[in-house]
Write a protein that holds these residues in place. Structure first.
Motif: not given
Length: 592
Positions: A551-573
């Motif tokens: 949860n903490d890691a996901m919040e940090s990634v969301l703050q640093e990346n505006n377009d999460i939905l355009s990433m592939t699952d592998a990139e986001l993971k």
């Protein structure tokens, strides 16, 4: 089917399948009159022996297309799939990233400047019940150069483009009313001929309208014109025959359900089987309106006698010996009787015309005088019966069209009964969605194969719309998840229940739903808490760490990346793992 030039001209002349085209138009109009009111007056005919031609004409003037609200209710129920969550669309290319580019650059502009999704949710959805025998055709525009700038004509819109830009395929609609002839084998269109446009030919100051038709087959796209019953293929620049690189006609009929089993091409709507009932409702409504008007404006009658001047003929002869003689007409010519004004009877006016009641009657007889006047009024019971019968027929039509008792029954129902009643509606919606999926897949394939940048790498698409109309409440789903975990159900089952929870929670928030489902693809042990997995010896320490910091890691990634939905699952993971490792090595205070 590949057709030669001579054969194409012969088809335009002879129209070998004109009866199929006529049947398509007739079948479509039978439904259309009840959906938008087109030509509804044709149903209202004079009842022989009951009403005069003039009465029937007045009844038509008073009647309105009363079946439109009924079909609107049915169509709205059948289109409830637009709010169902869980639709999946996947476009397969040799490279994964191309699917996103195809969706963004091509499918976003295929229907009057709008996307494929807009097309499905507007025009295709409506055409299934009004233009179901028409065709959708994938085509390309025509380019011209003016002042050094290249312009592309796309469905009546002129767009400036670069010379190196590929042609952008788009969708057009061809009405069955504009179709000259076509041949269909199964679901495949062998050839299609439709009205392309008109041109004006001026010869010695005389203008002649020349009709032009587009002839599509597996080999070519031709423009064939008819001038003075002479057919010829146009060879001028910009209209010359164009080879069909697809190898098949890029056209699909709107409906995929045959009206007649042994006839290809004559299709039906989901409302077609209701036409006899809808026609009957229209007639009943017309009868009720007429009865109501007669009740509100009754006919007044009075006791009268046959006109003594015309003897009931309504006309007299223009006789110089009569007081009504006129020089405006020839002697002996007929004119309307001036005494009865053409009615053939007169109301008793003086004592010489009054029937006298005898003062002395034989024994047992009593003096009696009938009414001298009154009103002809339909009885209230007749109006009540017509209204009740019409309402019952409306309920029968709606139930037959939707199979949903919840609409027509006022009886109190439990939640289980409501759910069971909706299941039969889901079955009808399934037939509708199979039709929509077939059309969308065909058009998507044609658009991709006609685009220069994508035709070689395109492998196909998978489109599946959700059929589910009702989801359980969040509380019910959470209870089911806990029950499944205690029963030892596999992780894949728990994950699907978690996705169902999100669909229930974000039923009217598509972006939040898409993000929530994406996170289920990158989180481990979906549906479980950290406390439920930390003591499991079969789970590695790395997986436990990933679960703990997710949860903490996901919040940090969301703050640093505006377009999460355009990433592939592998990139986001991968980005989440970077944050997890950072937290697990002292970058964040441990909470163990």
């Amino acid at each position: 089917m590949r057709i030669s030039d001579d054969k194409a001209i012969e088809i335009c002349k002879e129209r070998p399948n004109s009866r199929v085209v006529a049947s398509c138009i007739s079948t479509q109009n039978d439904v259309k009159r009840h959906v938008d009111g087109t030509g509804y007056e044709a149903i209202l005919k004079q009842v022989d022996g009951r009403e005069t031609l003039q009465q029937a004409k007045i009844r038509k003037q008073m009647s309105k297309p009363a079946t439109i609200p009924i079909t609107k209710i049915i169509i709205d129920e059948l289109n409830r799939w637009t709010n169902a969550q869980g639709t999946e669309k996947v476009y397969h290319f040799d490279k994964r990233d191309k699917g996103k580019d195809f969706l963004k650059d091509v499918l976003s502009n295929v229907w009057h400047g709008k996307s494929m999704s807009d097309f499905v949710n507007t025009d295709l959805k409506e055409s299934l019940d009004t233009e179901f025998n028409g065709f959708y055709v994938v085509t390309k525009g025509k380019r011209v150069i003016e002042g050094g700038q290249t312009y592309e004509h796309r469905d009546g819109v002129i767009v400036a483009v670069d010379d190196n830009d590929p042609y952008l395929p788009y969708i057009i609609f061809v009405s069955i009313d504009d179709t000259l002839d076509f041949l269909k084998s199964g679901d495949k269109i062998e050839y299609l001929v439709y009205h392309f446009g008109d041109r004006v030919d001026v010869d010695n100051g005389k203008e002649t309208i020349v009709k032009q038709y587009r002839f599509l087959d597996d080999g070519y796209s031709r423009i064939i014109e008819n001038k003075d019953d002479e057919w010829a293929i146009v060879e001028t620049e910009g209209f010359a025959p164009i080879p069909n690189d697809l190898g098949y006609v890029p056209a699909v009929q709107v409906s995929n359900s045959k009206m007649f089993v042994h006839t290809d091409g004559v299709m039906k709507s989901q409302l077609s089987f209701l036409v006899p009932m809808l026609d009957r409702y229209l007639e009943k409504d017309s009868e009720l309106i007429q009865a109501e008007v007669l009740h509100a404006f009754p006919k007044h009658w009075m006791t009268g006698i046959k006109c003594p001047e015309c003897s009931g003929d309504k006309f007299v002869i223009n006789d110089p010996k009569k007081w009504y003689f006129t020089n405006d007409l020839d002697t002996g010519e007929q004119l309307t009787c001036p005494v009865c004004t053409g009615e053939g009877s007169i109301v008793i006016k003086d004592s010489t015309q009054v029937a006298k009641v005898p003062q002395v009657l034989p024994e047992g007889f009593r003096p009696y005088s009938s009414d001298v006047g009154g009103y002809i009024v339909p009885p209230i019971e007749s109006l009540e019966y017509l209204s009740k019968d019409r309402k019952a027929l409306a309920d029968e039509i709606i139930y037959a069209g939707t199979s949903n008792k919840n609409i027509v029954s006022n009886k109190f129902k439990t939640a289980t009964e409501n759910d069971n009643n909706l299941k039969t509606l889901e079955d009808k919606i399934d037939d509708r969605l199979r039709n929509i999926e077939m059309v969308e897949i065909f058009l998507t394939d044609a658009v991709a194969k006609m685009h220069a940048d994508y035709k070689k790498s395109y492998k196909g698409c998978s489109i599946k719309y959700s059929r589910r109309l009702i989801y359980k409440t969040e509380t019910q789903i959470l209870t089911d998840i806990e029950t499944a975990k205690r029963a030892g159900m596999p992780l894949s089952y728990i994950k699907q229940m978690q996705i169902e929870l999100y669909r229930s929670k974000y039923v009217h928030a598509p972006l939040e739903l898409e993000l929530a489902i994406k996170l289920t693809n990158v989180e481990n042990f979906v549906g479980y808490t950290y406390d439920e997995v930390k003591d499991n010896d079969f789970i590695s320490d790395e997986d436990k760490k990933y679960k703990f910091y997710f949860n903490d890691a996901m919040e940090s990634v969301l703050q640093e990346n505006n377009d999460i939905l355009s990433m592939t699952d592998a990139e986001l993971k991968s980005k989440i793992w970077e944050k997890v490792k950072e937290y697990g090595t002292g970058g964040k205070e441990s909470e163990d």
